[in-house]
Design a protein around this motif. Structure first.
Motif, PDB file in Angstrom:
ATOM      1  N   ARG A  13       0.808  -1.494   0.432  1.00 62.86           N
ATOM      2  CA  ARG A  13      -0.459   0.270   0.220  1.00 62.86           C
ATOM      3  C   ARG A  13       0.994   0.928   0.017  1.00 62.86           C
ATOM      4  O   ARG A  13       0.570   2.539  -0.654  1.00 62.86           O
ATOM      5  N   ALA A  14       1.887   1.429   0.927  1.00 62.84           N
ATOM      6  CA  ALA A  14       2.585   2.289   0.725  1.00 62.84           C
ATOM      7  C   ALA A  14       3.599   2.727  -0.018  1.00 62.84           C
ATOM      8  O   ALA A  14       3.489   4.127  -0.945  1.00 62.84           O
ATOM      9  N   ALA A  15       4.144   1.239  -1.612  1.00 62.93           N
ATOM     10  CA  ALA A  15       4.597   1.780  -2.325  1.00 62.93           C
ATOM     11  C   ALA A  15       3.606   2.069  -3.349  1.00 62.93           C
ATOM     12  O   ALA A  15       4.243   2.227  -4.313  1.00 62.93           O
ATOM     13  N   ILE A  16       2.313   2.259  -3.523  1.00 63.58           N
ATOM     14  CA  ILE A  16       1.192   2.954  -3.793  1.00 63.58           C
ATOM     15  C   ILE A  16       1.058   4.037  -4.056  1.00 63.58           C
ATOM     16  O   ILE A  16       1.085   4.529  -5.043  1.00 63.58           O
ATOM     17  N   GLU A  17       0.677   4.396  -3.076  1.00 58.42           N
ATOM     18  CA  GLU A  17       0.061   5.986  -1.885  1.00 58.42           C
ATOM     19  C   GLU A  17       1.478   6.708  -2.239  1.00 58.42           C
ATOM     20  O   GLU A  17       0.655   8.038  -3.107  1.00 58.42           O
ATOM     21  N   GLY A  18       2.238   6.180  -2.301  1.00 53.78           N
ATOM     22  CA  GLY A  18       3.778   7.360  -2.236  1.00 53.78           C
ATOM     23  C   GLY A  18       3.475   8.155  -3.463  1.00 53.78           C
ATOM     24  O   GLY A  18       3.503   9.317  -3.457  1.00 53.78           O
ATOM     25  N   PRO A  19       3.798   6.986  -4.686  1.00 55.96           N
ATOM     26  CA  PRO A  19       4.089   7.393  -5.660  1.00 55.96           C
ATOM     27  C   PRO A  19       2.827   8.692  -6.542  1.00 55.96           C
ATOM     28  O   PRO A  19       2.387   9.091  -7.174  1.00 55.96           O
ATOM     29  N   LEU A  20       1.669   7.459  -6.093  1.00 56.64           N
ATOM     30  CA  LEU A  20       0.415   8.370  -6.651  1.00 56.64           C
ATOM     31  C   LEU A  20       0.666   9.679  -6.261  1.00 56.64           C
ATOM     32  O   LEU A  20       0.160  10.960  -7.281  1.00 56.64           O
ATOM     33  N   ALA A  21       0.591  10.489  -5.139  1.00 60.04           N
ATOM     34  CA  ALA A  21       0.746  11.712  -4.428  1.00 60.04           C
ATOM     35  C   ALA A  21       1.684  12.112  -5.211  1.00 60.04           C
ATOM     36  O   ALA A  21       1.922  12.932  -6.310  1.00 60.04           O
ATOM     37  N   GLY A  62      -9.151   9.077  -9.208  1.00 59.54           N
ATOM     38  CA  GLY A  62      -7.975   8.349  -8.217  1.00 59.54           C
ATOM     39  C   GLY A  62      -8.017   6.747  -7.457  1.00 59.54           C
ATOM     40  O   GLY A  62      -9.100   6.298  -8.287  1.00 59.54           O
ATOM     41  N   VAL A  63      -7.883   6.474  -6.528  1.00 63.08           N
ATOM     42  CA  VAL A  63      -7.540   5.276  -5.825  1.00 63.08           C
ATOM     43  C   VAL A  63      -7.904   5.397  -5.198  1.00 63.08           C
ATOM     44  O   VAL A  63      -7.083   6.623  -3.521  1.00 63.08           O
ATOM     45  N   THR A  64      -8.891   4.757  -4.383  1.00 67.30           N
ATOM     46  CA  THR A  64      -9.694   4.983  -3.053  1.00 67.30           C
ATOM     47  C   THR A  64      -9.068   3.708  -2.337  1.00 67.30           C
ATOM     48  O   THR A  64      -9.575   2.548  -2.813  1.00 67.30           O
ATOM     49  N   PHE A  65      -8.367   3.970  -1.082  1.00 70.18           N
ATOM     50  CA  PHE A  65      -8.124   2.581   0.007  1.00 70.18           C
ATOM     51  C   PHE A  65      -9.432   1.987   0.343  1.00 70.18           C
ATOM     52  O   PHE A  65     -10.002   2.973   1.294  1.00 70.18           O
ATOM     53  N   LEU A  66      -9.864   1.035   0.818  1.00 70.52           N
ATOM     54  CA  LEU A  66     -10.577   0.837   1.604  1.00 70.52           C
ATOM     55  C   LEU A  66      -9.747   0.173   3.113  1.00 70.52           C
ATOM     56  O   LEU A  66      -9.666  -0.711   3.377  1.00 70.52           O
ATOM     57  N   GLU A  67     -10.716   0.828   4.059  1.00 66.14           N
ATOM     58  CA  GLU A  67     -10.021   0.267   5.218  1.00 66.14           C
ATOM     59  C   GLU A  67     -10.854  -1.248   5.938  1.00 66.14           C
ATOM     60  O   GLU A  67     -10.109  -1.695   6.971  1.00 66.14           O
ATOM     61  N   ASP A  68     -12.094  -0.403   6.381  1.00 68.00           N
ATOM     62  CA  ASP A  68     -12.348  -1.596   7.098  1.00 68.00           C
ATOM     63  C   ASP A  68     -12.259  -3.093   6.528  1.00 68.00           C
ATOM     64  O   ASP A  68     -13.610  -3.730   6.369  1.00 68.00           O
ATOM     65  N   VAL A  69     -11.940  -3.588   6.432  1.00 70.55           N
ATOM     66  CA  VAL A  69     -11.233  -5.079   5.388  1.00 70.55           C
ATOM     67  C   VAL A  69     -11.083  -5.905   6.700  1.00 70.55           C
ATOM     68  O   VAL A  69     -10.050  -5.371   7.363  1.00 70.55           O
ATOM     69  N   PRO A  70     -11.029  -7.503   6.852  1.00 70.11           N
ATOM     70  CA  PRO A  70     -10.379  -8.343   6.766  1.00 70.11           C
ATOM     71  C   PRO A  70      -8.395  -8.164   7.206  1.00 70.11           C
ATOM     72  O   PRO A  70      -8.482  -8.115   5.382  1.00 70.11           O
ATOM     73  N   ALA A  71      -8.057  -8.135   8.233  1.00 65.61           N
ATOM     74  CA  ALA A  71      -6.509  -8.537   7.926  1.00 65.61           C
ATOM     75  C   ALA A  71      -6.141  -9.279   6.805  1.00 65.61           C
ATOM     76  O   ALA A  71      -6.489 -10.120   6.522  1.00 65.61           O
ATOM     77  N   GLY A  72      -4.428  -8.220   7.015  1.00 62.41           N
ATOM     78  CA  GLY A  72      -4.390  -9.468   5.026  1.00 62.41           C
ATOM     79  C   GLY A  72      -5.042  -8.936   4.119  1.00 62.41           C
ATOM     80  O   GLY A  72      -4.752  -9.819   3.037  1.00 62.41           O
ATOM     81  N   LEU A  86      -8.968  -2.084  -3.267  1.00 64.42           N
ATOM     82  CA  LEU A  86      -8.331  -0.826  -3.027  1.00 64.42           C
ATOM     83  C   LEU A  86      -9.894  -0.399  -4.349  1.00 64.42           C
ATOM     84  O   LEU A  86      -9.842  -1.655  -4.847  1.00 64.42           O
ATOM     85  N   GLU A  87      -9.859   0.732  -4.728  1.00 59.18           N
ATOM     86  CA  GLU A  87     -11.392   0.869  -5.392  1.00 59.18           C
ATOM     87  C   GLU A  87     -11.152   1.976  -6.379  1.00 59.18           C
ATOM     88  O   GLU A  87      -9.836   3.231  -5.967  1.00 59.18           O
ATOM     89  N   HIS A  88     -11.095   1.998  -7.593  1.00 56.69           N
ATOM     90  CA  HIS A  88     -10.438   2.749  -9.411  1.00 56.69           C
ATOM     91  C   HIS A  88     -11.212   2.452  -9.854  1.00 56.69           C
ATOM     92  O   HIS A  88     -11.027   1.233 -10.739  1.00 56.69           O
ATOM     93  N   ALA A  89     -11.950   3.832 -10.644  1.00 55.64           N
ATOM     94  CA  ALA A  89     -12.466   3.555 -12.386  1.00 55.64           C
ATOM     95  C   ALA A  89     -13.588   1.872 -12.533  1.00 55.64           C
ATOM     96  O   ALA A  89     -14.364   1.374 -13.285  1.00 55.64           O
ATOM     97  N   GLY A  90     -14.851   2.467 -10.857  1.00 61.70           N
ATOM     98  CA  GLY A  90     -15.719   1.015 -10.787  1.00 61.70           C
ATOM     99  C   GLY A  90     -15.073  -0.377 -10.454  1.00 61.70           C
ATOM    100  O   GLY A  90     -15.785  -1.089 -10.311  1.00 61.70           O
ATOM    101  N   VAL A  91     -13.914  -0.576 -10.269  1.00 64.40           N
ATOM    102  CA  VAL A  91     -13.243  -1.999  -9.899  1.00 64.40           C
ATOM    103  C   VAL A  91     -12.986  -1.844  -8.857  1.00 64.40           C
ATOM    104  O   VAL A  91     -12.072  -0.803  -8.068  1.00 64.40           O
ATOM    105  N   LEU A  92     -12.834  -2.985  -8.124  1.00 61.17           N
ATOM    106  CA  LEU A  92     -12.772  -3.479  -6.768  1.00 61.17           C
ATOM    107  C   LEU A  92     -11.986  -4.501  -6.598  1.00 61.17           C
ATOM    108  O   LEU A  92     -12.015  -5.648  -7.529  1.00 61.17           O
ATOM    109  N   VAL A  93     -10.615  -3.640  -6.189  1.00 63.20           N
ATOM    110  CA  VAL A  93      -9.336  -4.743  -6.423  1.00 63.20           C
ATOM    111  C   VAL A  93      -9.058  -5.101  -5.064  1.00 63.20           C
ATOM    112  O   VAL A  93      -9.221  -4.533  -4.248  1.00 63.20           O
TER     113      VAL A  93
END
Ligand code: GLC
Ligand code: MG
Length: 546
Positions: free
Chosen positions: A304-312, A481-491, A495-502
């Protein structure tokens, strides 16, 4: 594709010597690439980047250029290069060529002229020659070591037979660094750019793009306990990433802009993320490889950090980020992710290391799906679409990487083994004669392209599906942009982007989708592993449509 093509392109790296051999000499070549362009079109990529095919003694697999304006006979002719570009364009594929401006081959006529002309001559000033230290100049001018290990300087014998000056080579002895303080070097490279732009190439991948300008006075570096240049975490050796290098891109950009069709440059700069704004912008380079993603360990936080940093950062430089997991210099990601818990990407795989191949491939497929869902451009390395592993058991005498020769490290040959096209043909279809400059392991047979084509769930079909969906759904575009979902099971990385949940499950157990309410009622588009419809399989990724 949106606006400027490179902003969301998927670029496929062809390593010419290992892609496809047309003439049976065991060395891949340009006609071999041209013949396989329909395969790349079918795969769904937008562009091809060709590693160097220029005249070269091949001491560093072509990254040692002896003539920037001609094709090495091993790879073909200029006419073959023209044919490749025109066939690619006919198929709607862009073509990027490699530009190697930090150094040439020692066989380059200008280096030979520099040797012959002697100290103080304008010829010597094209390269970085200095007097040695010590009483008789017997010590190198400073303590810089080479990226390929050993000294960064080599002493020459002067035309009169006496031991003389030293020249700098950040890489192999046969790769002398150009002197970028000399305007004649700038002029020459402008000519090289124009030569290839005139032939219709769509851009350049700039080799060692952070290397050309050295710190003033060539000061000594701090050495570590092993006598190598000390590189503190997150930093680069003293001879890389000096601010002045941006002036080169400022000069090149207007040249590229003169041409039609959004010609571009992508930099190979292993620099800390925070340095990107120096290199990227409307008056400098278009984009740079984001190696942080390649280096990130398997795991929710790290990825996640390796995605968020470059996107910002991408927002701040107004240029979409790039994504890359493999190239001709690093351990293939299908093997890299099989190291657990260690993670290493450089200097190749030794026979003593036995990463978990099945786990590696599982995670690699998931990481690739994650990458292909992200906005920006993505760079694929030939063979990753087949799930090829790094090859460890290459006989030492066949290894060609100069780092192996200089220091005995395994080196990068393991990711450069010729591709398997057909499971039942000599050299797995790489070459009509069955020759192959490096031996292919038996494991390549089962991974041959023909065995994967049309086979649901194969790595090749996963890439095809993902690439076609990526284009259809505009996943490469930034949009909202990309939205990370916070409330998900551990591990789980979600993320959601352009209508796709990854969804990426980084654990070794299946995780029920029921734990992720946002997934309810969504259609699965593509998965990196087989599983029932109600789970994210272990170590796997899923795309779900809104
Ligand atoms: C780049 C290339 C690598 C080469 C080196 C020296 O890092 O990707 O293959 O050995 O530059 O040119
Ligand atoms: Mg050949």
């Amino acid at each position: 594709m949106s606006q400027q093509w490179w902003r969301d392109a998927v670029v496929y790296q062809v390593y010419p010597r290992s892609f496809a051999d047309s003439d049976g000499d065991g060395m891949g070549d340009l006609p071999g690439v041209t013949a396989r362009l329909p395969y790349l079109k079918d795969l769904g990529v937008d562009a091809v980047w060709l590693s160097p095919f220029y005249v070269s003694p091949q001491n560093d697999a072509g990254y040692d250029v002896a003539d920037y304006l001609d094709v090495d006979p091993r790879f073909g002719t200029l006419a073959d290069a023209d044919e490749l570009v025109s066939r690619a364009h006919g198929l709607g594929l862009k073509v990027i060529v490699d530009l190697v401006p930090n150094h040439s081959s020692s066989e380059h006529p200008l280096f030979q002229a520099a040797l012959a002309a002697g100290p103080g001559s304008p010829e010597r000033d094209m390269y970085v020659f200095r007097e040695g230290r010590g009483e008789r100049g017997e010590l190198p001018p400073n303590n810089w070591t080479s990226i390929f290990h050993g000294d960064g300087w080599t002493r020459v014998t002067e035309p009169d037979g006496t031991p003389g000056q030293w020249y700098l080579h950040i890489f192999d002895t046969t790769q002398p660094d150009w002197n970028w303080e000399n305007p004649a070097v700038h002029e020459m490279f402008e000519g090289i750019l124009r030569f290839w732009l005139d032939r219709g190439v769509d851009g350049f991948r700039v080799d060692v793009a952070h290397g050309m300008v050295k710190p003033a006075g060539l000061p000594d570096a701090t050495l570590n306990a092993h006598g190598l240049i000390d590189i503190p975490e997150g930093e680069v050796p003293i001879y890389f990433d000096n601010d002045g290098v941006v002036e080169i891109y400022r000069q090149w950009r207007p040249i590229l802009d003169e041409y039609d069709g959004d010609r571009m440059m992508v930099l190979e700069a292993w620099i800390p993320e925070k340095r990107l704004p120096l290199y990227i912008g409307v008056d400098r380079a278009h984009q740079s490889f984001n190696f942080g993603f390649l280096q990130a360990r398997w795991g929710v936080e790290t990825m996640r950090a390796a995605i968020e940093g470059p996107l910002a950062l991408a927002e701040s430089v107004d240029s979409p980020t790039t994504w890359v997991l493999s190239n001709h210099d690093v351990i293939r990601h299908a093997t890299r992710y099989g190291f657990d818990p260690d993670h290493r990407f450089g200097e190749g795989l030794s026979r003593a290391e036995v990463p978990d191949a099945a786990l590696g491939l599982h995670r690699a497929r998931a990481a690739s799906l994650l990458m292909l869902a992200l906005p920006g451009s993505a760079y694929l390395y030939q063979g990753e679409e087949l799930g090829l592993p790094e090859v460890a058991d290459i006989p030492d005498e066949l290894r060609e990487d100069p780092a192996h020769k200089r220091a005995g490290v395994p080196g990068r040959d393991g990711c450069r083994v010729p591709l398997p096209w057909r499971h039942d043909a000599p050299a797995y279809g790489f070459s009509p004669s069955g020759e192959s400059w490096l031996p292919q392991p038996d494991a390549f047979g089962e991974l041959a392209a023909d065995l994967q084509e049309g086979v649901a769930g194969s790595t090749l079909e996963m890439y095809r599906t993902a690439l076609h969906l990526r284009r259809e759904l505009g996943l490469g575009e930034h949009a909202d942009g990309v939205t990370f979902l916070e409330d998900v099971p551990a591990g789980v990385l979600a993320l959601e982007h352009a209508g796709v949940l990854v969804l990426v499950n980084t654990t070794d157990e299946d995780i029920p989708l029921a734990g992720i309410p946002a997934s309810a009622g969504r259609e699965a588009l593509v998965a990196s592993a087989a599983g029932t419809a109600d789970v994210i399989p272990a170590e796997a990724a899923l795309w779900l449509r809104r």
